[in-house]
Write a protein that holds these residues in place. Structure first.
Motif, PDB file in Angstrom:
ATOM      1  N   TYR A  32      -9.550   0.032   6.526  1.00  0.00           N
ATOM      2  CA  TYR A  32      -9.403   0.471   5.468  1.00  0.00           C
ATOM      3  C   TYR A  32      -8.059  -0.347   4.708  1.00  0.00           C
ATOM      4  O   TYR A  32      -7.233  -0.510   5.458  1.00  0.00           O
ATOM      5  CB  TYR A  32      -9.135   1.972   5.223  1.00  0.00           C
ATOM      6  CG  TYR A  32     -10.489   2.687   5.539  1.00  0.00           C
ATOM      7  CD1 TYR A  32     -10.426   3.544   6.629  1.00  0.00           C
ATOM      8  CD2 TYR A  32     -11.387   2.911   4.426  1.00  0.00           C
ATOM      9  CE1 TYR A  32     -11.836   3.883   6.974  1.00  0.00           C
ATOM     10  CE2 TYR A  32     -12.095   3.774   4.686  1.00  0.00           C
ATOM     11  CZ  TYR A  32     -12.706   4.213   5.870  1.00  0.00           C
ATOM     12  OH  TYR A  32     -13.789   4.867   6.104  1.00  0.00           O
ATOM     13  N   ILE A  33      -8.347  -0.978   3.673  1.00  0.00           N
ATOM     14  CA  ILE A  33      -6.988  -1.129   2.854  1.00  0.00           C
ATOM     15  C   ILE A  33      -6.541   0.177   2.311  1.00  0.00           C
ATOM     16  O   ILE A  33      -6.947   1.230   1.924  1.00  0.00           O
ATOM     17  CB  ILE A  33      -7.845  -1.855   1.638  1.00  0.00           C
ATOM     18  CG1 ILE A  33      -8.232  -3.132   1.931  1.00  0.00           C
ATOM     19  CG2 ILE A  33      -6.513  -2.152   0.462  1.00  0.00           C
ATOM     20  CD1 ILE A  33      -9.436  -3.828   0.978  1.00  0.00           C
ATOM     21  N   ILE A  34      -5.026   0.199   2.263  1.00  0.00           N
ATOM     22  CA  ILE A  34      -4.371   1.300   1.677  1.00  0.00           C
ATOM     23  C   ILE A  34      -3.471   0.644   0.611  1.00  0.00           C
ATOM     24  O   ILE A  34      -2.917  -0.081   0.656  1.00  0.00           O
ATOM     25  CB  ILE A  34      -3.612   2.033   2.985  1.00  0.00           C
ATOM     26  CG1 ILE A  34      -4.361   2.427   3.964  1.00  0.00           C
ATOM     27  CG2 ILE A  34      -2.645   3.267   2.325  1.00  0.00           C
ATOM     28  CD1 ILE A  34      -5.233   3.598   3.729  1.00  0.00           C
ATOM     29  N   GLY A  35      -3.639   1.518  -0.472  1.00  0.00           N
ATOM     30  CA  GLY A  35      -2.775   1.462  -1.456  1.00  0.00           C
ATOM     31  C   GLY A  35      -1.754   2.545  -1.843  1.00  0.00           C
ATOM     32  O   GLY A  35      -2.152   3.633  -1.595  1.00  0.00           O
ATOM     33  N   TRP A  36      -0.655   2.292  -2.428  1.00  0.00           N
ATOM     34  CA  TRP A  36       0.366   3.209  -2.836  1.00  0.00           C
ATOM     35  C   TRP A  36       0.036   2.990  -4.699  1.00  0.00           C
ATOM     36  O   TRP A  36       0.075   2.161  -5.220  1.00  0.00           O
ATOM     37  CB  TRP A  36       1.592   2.847  -2.412  1.00  0.00           C
ATOM     38  CG  TRP A  36       2.089   3.343  -1.287  1.00  0.00           C
ATOM     39  CD1 TRP A  36       1.979   2.397   0.079  1.00  0.00           C
ATOM     40  CD2 TRP A  36       2.233   4.493  -0.623  1.00  0.00           C
ATOM     41  NE1 TRP A  36       2.268   3.304   1.294  1.00  0.00           N
ATOM     42  CE2 TRP A  36       2.331   4.572   0.710  1.00  0.00           C
ATOM     43  CE3 TRP A  36       2.354   5.917  -1.231  1.00  0.00           C
ATOM     44  CZ2 TRP A  36       2.878   5.612   1.545  1.00  0.00           C
ATOM     45  CZ3 TRP A  36       2.833   6.978  -0.486  1.00  0.00           C
ATOM     46  CH2 TRP A  36       3.032   6.855   0.825  1.00  0.00           C
TER      47      TRP A  36
END
Length: 123
Positions: A32-36
């Motif tokens: 997974y790509i994780i974004g804030w």
């Protein structure tokens, strides 16, 4: 389904630092790509930073570039957002979210969101 839990928010004076954490409950965290993202009162949720599954790619909003650093520890299923030189305009609720596509600025690409953690910067 990925469950995400943010922590590390708080109140800090301008110029200070905070480190946010995003803990994930999944066996395939490195997929997974994780974004804030962040959302201030009365404003839309905006992209802050993102990191690829391996951690080899990162991307930042212009407003935080050079001040924030995103990183991840896949052994601990955790993504971090280290924030330096905080400004009053960084005050917002910060959310992490997961995605499978590197269209990181697009909120619609993120399927799972945490509940958010509040960051308040006083000037």
């Amino acid at each position: 389904q990925v469950q995400l839990v943010e922590s590390g928010g708080g109140s800090v004076q301008a110029g200070g630092s905070l480190r946010l954490s995003c803990a994930a409950s999944t066996r395939t965290f490195n997929n997974y790509i994780i974004g804030w993202f962040r959302q201030a009162p009365g404003k839309e949720r905006e992209f802050v930073a993102a990191i690829s599954g391996t951690g080899g790619l990162t991307y930042y909003a212009d407003s935080v570039k050079g001040r924030f650093t995103i990183s991840r520890d896949n052994a601990k299923n955790t993504v971090f957002l280290q924030m330096f030189s905080l400004r009053a305009e960084d005050t917002a609720a910060y959310y992490c979210a997961s995605s499978s596509l590197w269209l990181v600025r697009d909120r619609a690409q993120y399927g799972n969101w945490g509940q958010g953690t509040q960051v308040t910067v006083s000037s």
